[in-house]
Design an enzyme around this catalytic site. Structure first.
Site, PDB file in Angstrom:
ATOM      1  N   TYR A 182       4.620 -29.814 -25.038  1.00 38.54           N
ATOM      2  CA  TYR A 182       3.747 -28.913 -24.302  1.00 38.54           C
ATOM      3  C   TYR A 182       4.203 -27.463 -24.497  1.00 38.54           C
ATOM      4  O   TYR A 182       3.382 -26.569 -24.754  1.00 38.54           O
ATOM      5  CB  TYR A 182       3.752 -29.294 -22.819  1.00 38.54           C
ATOM      6  CG  TYR A 182       3.028 -28.317 -21.924  1.00 38.54           C
ATOM      7  CD1 TYR A 182       1.642 -28.287 -21.880  1.00 38.54           C
ATOM      8  CD2 TYR A 182       3.737 -27.420 -21.136  1.00 38.54           C
ATOM      9  CE1 TYR A 182       0.971 -27.379 -21.073  1.00 38.54           C
ATOM     10  CE2 TYR A 182       3.089 -26.509 -20.322  1.00 38.54           C
ATOM     11  CZ  TYR A 182       1.700 -26.498 -20.297  1.00 38.54           C
ATOM     12  OH  TYR A 182       1.048 -25.586 -19.500  1.00 38.54           O
ATOM     13  N   GLU A 223      -3.318 -26.496 -12.117  1.00 35.78           N
ATOM     14  CA  GLU A 223      -2.318 -25.628 -11.486  1.00 35.78           C
ATOM     15  C   GLU A 223      -2.439 -25.716  -9.964  1.00 35.78           C
ATOM     16  O   GLU A 223      -1.432 -25.671  -9.253  1.00 35.78           O
ATOM     17  CB  GLU A 223      -2.475 -24.184 -11.950  1.00 35.78           C
ATOM     18  CG  GLU A 223      -2.086 -23.925 -13.399  1.00 35.78           C
ATOM     19  CD  GLU A 223      -0.598 -24.062 -13.679  1.00 35.78           C
ATOM     20  OE1 GLU A 223       0.181 -24.231 -12.718  1.00 35.78           O
ATOM     21  OE2 GLU A 223      -0.211 -24.007 -14.857  1.00 35.78           O
ATOM     22  N   TRP A 282       5.244 -29.142 -12.724  1.00 32.65           N
ATOM     23  CA  TRP A 282       4.214 -29.241 -13.756  1.00 32.65           C
ATOM     24  C   TRP A 282       4.365 -30.528 -14.555  1.00 32.65           C
ATOM     25  O   TRP A 282       3.387 -31.123 -14.988  1.00 32.65           O
ATOM     26  CB  TRP A 282       4.245 -28.035 -14.688  1.00 32.65           C
ATOM     27  CG  TRP A 282       3.287 -28.210 -15.827  1.00 32.65           C
ATOM     28  CD1 TRP A 282       3.580 -28.345 -17.139  1.00 32.65           C
ATOM     29  CD2 TRP A 282       1.857 -28.330 -15.729  1.00 32.65           C
ATOM     30  NE1 TRP A 282       2.426 -28.534 -17.874  1.00 32.65           N
ATOM     31  CE2 TRP A 282       1.358 -28.531 -17.024  1.00 32.65           C
ATOM     32  CE3 TRP A 282       0.953 -28.282 -14.652  1.00 32.65           C
ATOM     33  CZ2 TRP A 282       0.009 -28.690 -17.301  1.00 32.65           C
ATOM     34  CZ3 TRP A 282      -0.407 -28.435 -14.925  1.00 32.65           C
ATOM     35  CH2 TRP A 282      -0.860 -28.636 -16.225  1.00 32.65           C
TER      36      TRP A 282
END
Length: 226
Positions: free
Chosen positions: A42, A64, A72
């Site tokens: 990522y 988010e 995350w």
């Protein structure tokens, strides 16, 4: 970026001064992926690369919002589940979700089952339709809040990076979104969105991705309102 040692073994240690972490390939990277394979992918292929696709922008700002209070990595590992639950974040489809869809999501173990965040995603889909009608695209709207170069730090070193939880631009975008009826879009959430979608380049000095991302931002054609 939360510590994930409990999720997948011991993380690698960053350099305490530079904040960089050396990978198996010998490249130096920002510390926060911790050497975890999916997180490093990522970091390398998504985070900071400029995006102008409305679906991806909507997906990311919603995810988010789901991240609030979590890490995350937790969201990243559930991302395919979120895509399945929310019609691949096609906001025109999500805007038509009903209470039955809310209940379906609340029973879906593949996502974070938080009623207010689920309802927020549906609400924000309706607001996204309104934004697209006004600006021509979500991209044109969001990129209008890109910080000007003179408002950015001269150097993104480890010390500076740790101060960038929110900025004047993310606060302005958050305020405007809230005025337009969006929810779960606080200044910190919005800045994380801006970082990930390439509206800023917060890869550290010395990170192997910093220069390629900066070149991509240089070559990127900023969308403008119709």
């Amino acid at each position: 970026m939360a510590d994930q040692q409990s999720e997948q073994g011991a993380k690698r240690e960053r350099d305490p001064v530079t904040g960089l972490l050396e990978g198996d390939d010998g490249n130096q990277r920002c510390w926060w992926h911790g050497g975890l394979d999916d997180y490093q992918k990522y970091h390398d292929t998504e985070w900071g690369w400029p995006v102008d696709e409305d679906r991806r922008l909507f997906e990311k700002i919603c995810l988010e919002g789901f991240q609030s209070g979590l890490s995350w990595l937790t969201i990243l590992r559930k991302r395919e589940g979120f895509r399945a639950a929310f019609a691949n974040f096609e906001f025109e489809k999500v805007a038509r979700f009903t209470e039955a869809d809310v209940e379906r999501c609340l029973n879906d173990s593949g996502i974070v089952r938080h009623r207010k965040k689920i309802e927020s995603t549906i609400n924000n889909a309706k607001r996204a339709i309104e934004l697209k009608a006004e600006f021509g695209s979500l991209a044109a709207y969001f990129w209008s809040f890109e910080p000007s170069p003179e408002n950015r730090p001269e150097k993104i070193d480890f010390e500076t990076a740790r101060t960038l939880g929110k900025t004047a631009e993310s606060t302005a975008l958050s305020k405007d979104l809230k005025k337009r009826g969006w929810s779960f879009v606080g200044p910190t959430t919005v800045y994380a969105f801006m970082q990930s979608m390439g509206m800023v380049n917060d890869h550290l000095e010395g990170c192997c991705c910093r220069e390629p991302v900066e070149q991509a931002r240089t070559d990127f054609t900023r969308p403008v309102p119709l």
